[in-house]
Design an enzyme around this catalytic site. Structure first.
Site, PDB file in Angstrom:
ATOM      1  N   ARG A  47      -6.033   5.286   9.878  1.00  0.00           N
ATOM      2  CA  ARG A  47      -5.177   4.366   9.119  1.00  0.00           C
ATOM      3  C   ARG A  47      -5.868   4.008   7.794  1.00  0.00           C
ATOM      4  NH1 ARG A  47      -5.315  -0.806   9.896  1.00  0.00           N
ATOM      5  NH2 ARG A  47      -5.597  -0.700  12.143  1.00  0.00           N
ATOM      6  N   TYR A  99      18.120   3.921  -7.781  1.00  0.00           N
ATOM      7  CA  TYR A  99      18.156   4.248  -6.352  1.00  0.00           C
ATOM      8  C   TYR A  99      18.564   3.008  -5.550  1.00  0.00           C
ATOM      9  CZ  TYR A  99      16.948   6.376  -1.905  1.00  0.00           C
ATOM     10  OH  TYR A  99      17.008   6.880  -0.624  1.00  0.00           O
ATOM     11  N   ASP A 171       9.606   4.713 -11.118  1.00  0.00           N
ATOM     12  CA  ASP A 171       9.984   5.652 -10.064  1.00  0.00           C
ATOM     13  C   ASP A 171      10.201   7.002 -10.746  1.00  0.00           C
ATOM     14  OD1 ASP A 171      11.343   7.261  -8.233  1.00  0.00           O
ATOM     15  OD2 ASP A 171      12.418   5.583  -7.311  1.00  0.00           O
ATOM     16  N   LYS A 196      11.190  14.293  -1.835  1.00  0.00           N
ATOM     17  CA  LYS A 196      12.108  15.078  -2.653  1.00  0.00           C
ATOM     18  C   LYS A 196      11.399  16.315  -3.214  1.00  0.00           C
ATOM     19  CE  LYS A 196      14.789  11.700  -1.509  1.00  0.00           C
ATOM     20  NZ  LYS A 196      15.062  10.519  -2.300  1.00  0.00           N
TER      21      LYS A 196
HETATM   22  C1  LIG Z   1      14.805   9.196  -2.066  1.00  0.00           C
HETATM   23  C2  LIG Z   1      14.401   8.271  -3.116  1.00  0.00           C
HETATM   24  C3  LIG Z   1      13.695   7.107  -2.819  1.00  0.00           C
HETATM   25  C4  LIG Z   1      13.339   6.699  -1.405  1.00  0.00           C
HETATM   26  O1  LIG Z   1      12.539   7.641  -0.722  1.00  0.00           O
HETATM   27  P1  LIG Z   1      12.562   7.768   0.865  1.00  0.00           P
HETATM   28  O2  LIG Z   1      11.526   8.789   1.174  1.00  0.00           O
HETATM   29  O3  LIG Z   1      13.952   8.157   1.263  1.00  0.00           O
HETATM   30  O4  LIG Z   1      12.208   6.429   1.426  1.00  0.00           O
HETATM   31  C5  LIG Z   1      13.327   6.283  -3.881  1.00  0.00           C
HETATM   32  N1  LIG Z   1      13.649   6.596  -5.164  1.00  0.00           N
HETATM   33  C6  LIG Z   1      14.329   7.712  -5.479  1.00  0.00           C
HETATM   34  C7  LIG Z   1      14.654   7.995  -6.901  1.00  0.00           C
HETATM   35  C8  LIG Z   1      14.728   8.580  -4.467  1.00  0.00           C
HETATM   36  O5  LIG Z   1      15.448   9.678  -4.795  1.00  0.00           O
END
Ligand SMILES: *Cc1c(COP(=O)(O)O)cnc(C)c1O
Length: 373
Positions: A47, A99, A171, A196
């Site tokens: 962890r 998002y 982000d 992603k």
């Molecule tokens: C998918 C996504 C998230 C969240 O990610 P998870 O792995 O689904 O928790 C946050 N910001 C953007 C732009 C995303 O496409």
């Protein structure tokens, strides 16, 4: 060193046992301690740290040009970790379009814990300036932003924030560290849903935070990672580090195909509007060219002539593009975003979001063309 080289070498762990070229996966939760009480290999308990997590974090920090990276079990766990660095009574600015779940997290979960949040149009510097309060501690950006692919000016916003002692987090999921480096533009914190493009094969959930420098925020984030415990498991860290190695190549192809398709879609009679930062018709195309000089990524949103019913019909006629949420994988996906986001969504009903995969661009066009007929 160029990113293509960094992506392959920054994540490698030399294996002393067998001389393996590919990094071994360390599933062990615990590591041996010497008689003097020290941990000779630097790891105590998974962890706190794990060799595969170290390798991934090292690669991410290198590609973003940051001092330190932290990997989490999902993108939202990474967003949560940043919020958990703040105190009750702190105020943050978040985008009015972005998002959906990130805003819901701030509102539904962090709101009752005392985090104050205002949503603002992050394409409008004056609006941002006006929304800043004495207790504003963080500006959260997403650029390009879900689902309309709007662009916010990282450099200008970071300059404004810095002059008032406010941190800026970006982000960077859609652009990836290959196409955009917010830290080089003045941001303090970069977030990725590694689920992603970085994973790239729709088979790992993950998130990461990269910090510009080691400071009180990065110390706090380390404590949040260890004590809140939403860390990433070694197998997933291995898969993401593997994904990083081909990320520069994949982003080049995703971007090239998306640009070709966006241009063709823009001239299609069944289309009302195409949202893609690489198109000259995109309202912030000039800014996008400065922030993302090497490509505009693989996400396109299209508005179909007609209403929600027309759009959903097009989505259901597509064959190569599968109907599913998420993005950034090798396979192309189409999503009717409004119905995923729920009743409070401001996304237009006739909008479809496309994640352009790595299939041949001509096959993708053929599919879109028959779906729009
Ligand atoms: C998918 C996504 C998230 C969240 O990610 P998870 O792995 O689904 O928790 C946050 N910001 C953007 C732009 C995303 O496409």
């Amino acid at each position: 060193m160029k990113k293509e080289t960094q992506a392959i070498h920054a994540t490698n762990l030399l294996d002393e046992t067998a001389g393996a070229i590919a990094t071994p996966i360390f599933l062990s939760t615990t590591f041996t301690r010497d008689a003097d009480g020290s941990y000779p290999k630097g790891h105590m308990y998974s962890r706190n740290s794990n060799p595969n997590r170290d390798a991934l974090e090292k690669g991410l920090a290198a590609l973003e040009g940051g001092a330190k990276a932290f990997a989490f079990g999902s993108g939202l766990a990474a967003v949560s970790a940043v919020f958990q660095c703040m105190k009750s009574g702190d105020h943050i600015l978040m985008p009015s379009v972005g998002y959906y779940a990130s805003m819901k997290l701030a509102e539904e979960i962090m709101g009752p814990w005392g985090l104050q949040m205002t949503q603002v149009n992050m394409e409008d510097l004056k609006a941002i300036k006006a929304a800043i309060k004495p207790n504003t501690k963080l500006i959260w950006l997403e650029t390009p932003a879900n689902p309309l692919l709007g662009i916010s000016d990282i450099q200008a916003i970071s300059k404004l924030a810095q002059s008032q002692g406010i941190k800026v987090a970006v982000d960077n999921t859609i652009a990836t560290p290959i196409l955009q480096n917010p830290i080089h533009l003045g941001a303090d914190i970069v977030m990725h849903a590694t689920t992603k493009y970085i994973g790239g094969h729709s088979d790992v959930l993950g998130g990461a935070i990269i910090m510009r420098e080691e400071n009180e925020w990065s110390e706090r984030l380390k404590r949040v990672q260890i004590l809140m415990g939403a860390t990433q498991n070694p197998l997933d860290c291995y898969l993401l580090a593997r994904g990083l190695k081909t990320l520069p190549l994949r982003m080049r192809e995703h971007s090239a195909s998306a640009l070709t398709l966006a241009k063709r879609l823009e001239n299609h009679p069944a289309i009302e509007r195409v949202h893609y930062p690489g198109l000259a018709s995109h309202p912030q195309h000039e800014l996008a060219k400065i922030q993302m000089p090497n490509g505009f990524s693989g996400m396109i949103s299209i508005q179909i002539k007609g209403d929600e019913k027309n759009a959903r019909k097009v989505a259901s006629k597509l064959k190569l593009f599968q109907q599913a949420t998420s993005l950034g994988g090798v396979e192309s996906l189409v999503e009717h975003r409004k119905s995923i986001e729920g009743p409070a969504s401001l996304t237009p009903g006739n909008l479809l979001r496309l994640s352009i995969g790595l299939e041949h661009v001509d096959d993708l066009w053929e599919d879109l063309d028959q779906g729009l007929a």
